[in-house]
Design an enzyme around this catalytic site. Structure first.
Site, PDB file in Angstrom:
ATOM      1  N   LYS A 222       0.821  -1.202   0.000  1.00 19.85           N
ATOM      2  CA  LYS A 222       0.000   0.000   0.000  1.00 19.85           C
ATOM      3  C   LYS A 222       0.863   1.264   0.000  1.00 19.85           C
ATOM      4  O   LYS A 222       2.027   1.269   0.382  1.00 19.85           O
ATOM      5  CB  LYS A 222      -0.947   0.001   1.206  1.00 19.85           C
ATOM      6  CG  LYS A 222      -2.136  -0.967   1.082  1.00 19.85           C
ATOM      7  CD  LYS A 222      -3.135  -0.494   0.056  1.00 19.85           C
ATOM      8  CE  LYS A 222      -4.325  -1.409  -0.125  1.00 19.85           C
ATOM      9  NZ  LYS A 222      -5.254  -1.386   1.012  1.00 19.85           N
ATOM     10  N   ARG A 256      -5.305  -9.757   3.425  1.00 12.76           N
ATOM     11  CA  ARG A 256      -5.404  -9.723   1.963  1.00 12.76           C
ATOM     12  C   ARG A 256      -4.016  -9.383   1.417  1.00 12.76           C
ATOM     13  O   ARG A 256      -3.482  -8.315   1.690  1.00 12.76           O
ATOM     14  CB  ARG A 256      -6.434  -8.680   1.531  1.00 12.76           C
ATOM     15  CG  ARG A 256      -6.693  -8.625   0.031  1.00 12.76           C
ATOM     16  CD  ARG A 256      -7.797  -7.620  -0.272  1.00 12.76           C
ATOM     17  NE  ARG A 256      -8.077  -7.547  -1.701  1.00 12.76           N
ATOM     18  CZ  ARG A 256      -7.454  -6.738  -2.547  1.00 12.76           C
ATOM     19  NH1 ARG A 256      -6.493  -5.918  -2.106  1.00 12.76           N
ATOM     20  NH2 ARG A 256      -7.778  -6.730  -3.830  1.00 12.76           N
TER      21      ARG A 256
END
Length: 287
Positions: A222, A256
């Site tokens: 991210k 995830r």
């Protein structure tokens, strides 16, 4: 609580790896490496072999880009879900979509989970999950429009906002008929947040875990990791695993991920240190 994901159930101490499978030509991480169906299927085979309990199939990248209508999104994921379901009956299949129309089509094809990354933008998604007995992931996005980047977004307290919004979404899902044990909450790092917001959520993830709802985290590669370390996509694994360790210590249940093996080892080691898991073997000093 015991977690029920569609036709699959997991004990209340189980931690699960959700492997990302992109059916997009423009994903930020793999740049379309699994855009072709056979390549995407090879990815599923790989992550199952690596131990992933869940695959999360997505037909639209989260970032802004070319408009993808519901029919095109269904064309990318529905038949693929059916193929994976046929090949791996014991695998949990999640689909990353915010659209009720797409959710119904993938559930019909065999999906177990609807992963709504956009915080209930389509209010009909909970009704679809309920009607098919599917699980749903309830995320916090601060109300941003799907496929937009946050701009100067502010919160009085981002964690309190994430807790309040995800619980409200979860309770709405239960009222619609989704089983309570099939509802998961997700602070949604980066979505509707700047880097400081995502770091705060990571530090205080225990407050989300304390709600009693199972918590999913999507940390892999991210931007908050990249900005923290000033590293581009593709060089963020170590930072991702550091954030993963913090979330594991707080008690997150589902991860995830792009890298299944490395994440599983990180989560298992943290949970062993925390006393939630026994070592696989312990003979040092005993034999």
């Amino acid at each position: 609580m015991t977690l029920k994901l569609g036709r699959h159930s997991f004990a209340d101490d189980a931690t699960l790896m959700m492997a990302i499978v992109n059916r997009t030509p423009d994903s930020f991480y793999d740049k379309g490496a699994t855009w072709a169906e056979d390549k995407a299927f090879e990815r599923v085979v790989q992550v199952v072999d690596e131990g992933a309990e869940i695959v999360d199939i997505g037909g639209i990248k989260a970032a802004p880009g070319v408009f993808i209508d519901p029919d095109e999104e269904k064309g990318r994921v529905v038949d693929f879900v059916a193929r994976v379901r046929d090949a791996f009956p014991g695998l949990v299949i999640s689909v990353d979509t915010w659209r009720a129309e797409v959710g119904a089509a993938v559930c019909e094809a065999g999906a177990d989970v609807l992963n709504d990354a956009w915080g209930g933008a389509d209010p009909g998604l909970v009704d679809v999950a309920a009607s098919y007995g599917a699980a749903i992931i309830c995320t916090h996005t601060g109300g941003v429009t799907p496929r937009t980047r946050p701009f100067r977004i502010e919160y009085d307290d981002v964690v309190k906002s994430a807790v309040a919004d995800t619980i409200a979404y979860a309770e709405r899902a239960v009222l619609a008929g989704v089983a309570r044990e099939s509802v998961v909450i997700d602070p949604a790092h980066d979505f509707g947040k700047n880097t400081f917001h995502s770091l705060e959520l990571t530090r205080r993830l225990d407050e989300m875990v304390a709600t009693g709802w199972p918590v999913l985290v999507s940390l892999s590669n991210k931007d908050f990791v990249g900005e923290s370390l000033d590293l581009p996509v593709g060089e963020r694994l170590t930072g991702t695993l550091a954030a993963t360790a913090v979330c594991a210590l707080a008690g997150a249940r589902i991860y995830r991920v792009h890298e299944v093996v490395e994440t599983r080892q990180t989560v298992d080691m943290v949970n062993t240190i925390a006393g939630r898991r026994l070592p696989q073997r312990a003979i040092r000093g005993l034999a």
